[in-house]
Design a protein around this motif. Structure first.
Motif: not given
Lengths: 317, 277
Positions: A90, A99, A146-147, A87-88, A137-138, A92-93, A149
């Motif tokens: 991105y 996602v 669900v993400a 869905e996405a 990650i959940r 970060v740091r 990373r």
């Protein structure tokens, strides 16, 4: 009544001067007009209905389903009854995060559709290089999301590959260890067979009166696992007979100050578990001389023949 | 016999022509503007994908949105809808989340969680468009400020411009006085506010900083390790956490953990049926 008299009563004025042989076309004509009028009315009505729909269609976007397609557009099947879609994307740091949303197959009630356990994730960049070292990650509050990373925030990513997992095989094992000194931070290792081709190696890296840390890893075949730990400390019985037990934080009750219990980690090849005390406090550390580590391991084998590759181009613009 | 057939055919043609002609001339077949079917729902055309609840539904993330109606409420056009989660639930962990129910540690059933959050919308007419926004996660309606004398029958389309999905957050991180702010997700950070030395213990105060108000409530922060004794959120005001560190001396690097979820803005636009009008 005489037949001729009765016929006379039924005569129409139109019959007056028309011989019977010449009137034979009249009845079919009247019937034809009636049927034609009915057909004409039906045609006008159908045309009106058609045009009403056409007018409505100018404001509409609803879509009818195409039968036999169990998942919405863009979702790829990852299990018998579930499919996923990125869905996405991105940064970060120093990390890139994908996602993913998950849906159950149409026709399968969501509560009868198992949450897919995830799997082995790989990010692939436009050069074809593979970025691994993922963290999945959940959270119970993130229904169906669900993400994943990955390290690095600069990669020009192209796709995301998932090697799904089998249904878990739950294996329990128990191993006693000696504790010459308590508390400790020097580590006590343990090992237990899980299957003919798989074993769990662990290190109880630290333990004190409130909890500790356990590192574990699977050795042998390609597999991932979720590990639940219960470390019982014989000799710590309270007045009610309860024994101090250290539980993995994702199965321990949340502390009063915690607003959330730790979520259960996704299946991993290796991990670190924090264990927390439940049961009586340890008043006398010298009573702790041994521990029994009870392990419940959910073992997932990788399904290398069912790799799913998600195109990330729609998310990268 | 032949004359009967001929006359029946002639009657059929003339009857059809008479009624059809009258009908056409009187405008029976002319569907006027949308008023012909003021409560019509949208057309159903072929699409790729299955149906979960309703022919007019659209998939939004891991949910489907089922249109209800577009109606006037005072000077605003209000679109109402239903959201149904289609995420798998079997084996879903029960959440211990306070943000939806108020009491810390209260277990809630997964199916009661909001699945997605359609955030920004556009209502379209033949010559104009009107933006709208859903203001709360649990809302199931969106308002559009429209001109006076606007009628829902003027609407020609409706779009979700962007929607939000519940992004799971779980991260161990380090804050220090040298690096007091850490971004954990787009538009969401954790900030070290102050460190208060109280002798045998230290209070570390951190705050969740988020651009969107609804993203300030769904995260918790706590210390990692047995040196941390408690984590208490301040009862009122900003989402600030007082973390009690049971050490005489404050370490340079504070190892903390943030958990929970934020509503992450993702894709769009998605065309939505207008529903009953």
């Amino acid at each position: 009544m005489h037949e001729e008299t009765f016929a006379e009563l039924l005569r129409s004025p139109l019959d007056e001067d028309i011989p019977p042989r010449q009137r034979s076309w009249l009845l079919p004509l009247v019937a034809g007009v009636a049927v034609g009028a009915l057909l004409g009315w039906a045609w006008v009505a159908s045309r009106a209905a058609e045009e009403t729909v056409v007018t409505a269609t100018t404001t509409s976007v609803g879509e009818a389903p195409v039968a036999a397609v169990p998942f919405p557009a863009g979702f790829l099947r990852v299990s018998e009854t579930a499919a996923m879609r990125p869905e996405a994307l991105y940064a970060v740091r120093d990390a890139t995060v994908v996602v993913i949303t998950t849906v159950a197959a149409a026709g399968t009630p969501p509560d009868r559709s198992p949450v897919p356990p995830g799997g082995v994730w790989e990010l692939r960049d436009v050069e074809g290089r593979v970025i691994d070292g993922y963290e999945e990650i959940r959270n119970p509050a993130s229904l169906g999301t669900v993400a994943v990373r990955f390290p690095g925030a600069d990669a020009q990513v192209r796709s995301l590959a998932l090697t799904p997992l089998t249904e878990p095989e739950v294996i329990t094992a128990s191993v006693p260890i000696e504790i010459p000194q308590f508390p400790f931070t020097t580590g006590r290792s343990f090992e237990m067979p899980l299957a003919s081709d798989l074993r769990l190696s662990g290190v109880l890296t630290s333990l004190d009166a409130e909890g500790g840390d356990v590192r574990w890893s699977l050795q042998g075949a390609d597999a991932l696992a979720q590990v639940d730990l219960a470390i019982t400390l014989p000799g710590t019985e309270g007045e009610d007979g309860a024994v101090t037990t250290m539980l993995s934080e994702h199965i321990a009750p949340p502390y009063p100050f915690q607003r959330q219990r730790a979520p259960r980690p996704s299946p991993l090849a290796s991990g670190t578990d924090v264990v927390r005390r439940t049961g009586p406090e340890i008043d006398d550390p010298t009573t702790v001389t041994r521990a029994v580590i009870d392990v419940t391991v959910s073992v997932y084998r990788t399904r290398d023949d069912a790799v799913v590759e998600f195109d990330l181009a729609p998310l990268t613009g | 016999m032949r004359s009967s057939v001929v006359s029946a055919a002639a009657g059929l043609v003339s009857g059809f022509a008479l009624v059809a002609g009258l009908g056409a001339a009187s405008g029976w077949g002319d569907a006027g503007p949308v008023t012909v079917a003021p409560t019509t729902t949208s057309e159903v055309v072929a699409r790729e994908g299955p149906q979960y609840f309703d022919p007019s539904e659209v998939v939004v993330g891991q949910a489907v949105l089922v249109p209800d109606a577009l109606r006037m409420d005072g000077d605003a056009a209000v679109f109402t809808y239903r959201l149904e989660a289609i995420a798998p639930l079997q084996g879903q962990e029960t959440g211990y989340v306070s943000q939806f129910v108020g009491d810390p540690g209260t277990a809630i059933q997964p199916e009661t969680l909001p699945p997605v959050f359609p955030a920004s919308w556009t209502l379209l007419t033949a010559g104009a468009s009107y933006p709208g926004a859903t203001t709360t996660v649990t809302s199931r309606s969106v308002r559009f400020d429209v001109p006076t004398r606007f009628s829902p029958s003027q609407a020609t389309g409706l779009r979700i411009e962007s929607y939000r999905v519940p992004l799971p957050i779980s991260e161990v991180f380090v804050l220090s006085e040298a690096e007091p702010v850490l971004e954990i997700a787009p538009g969401v950070s954790v900030s070290l506010i102050q460190i208060v030395d109280q002798g045998e213990q230290t209070i570390v105060q951190v705050e969740i900083v988020a651009e969107d108000p609804f993203n300030r409530e769904n995260l918790t922060v706590e210390g990692v390790g047995s040196v941390w004794a408690s984590a208490v959120r301040e009862a009122e005001g900003r989402p600030r956490y007082n973390l009690r560190l049971a050490l005489d001396e404050t370490p340079e690097n504070l190892v903390l953990r943030v958990r929970g979820m934020v509503w992450l803005a993702v894709g769009g636009p998605i065309e939505v049926a207008l529903g009953e009008r």
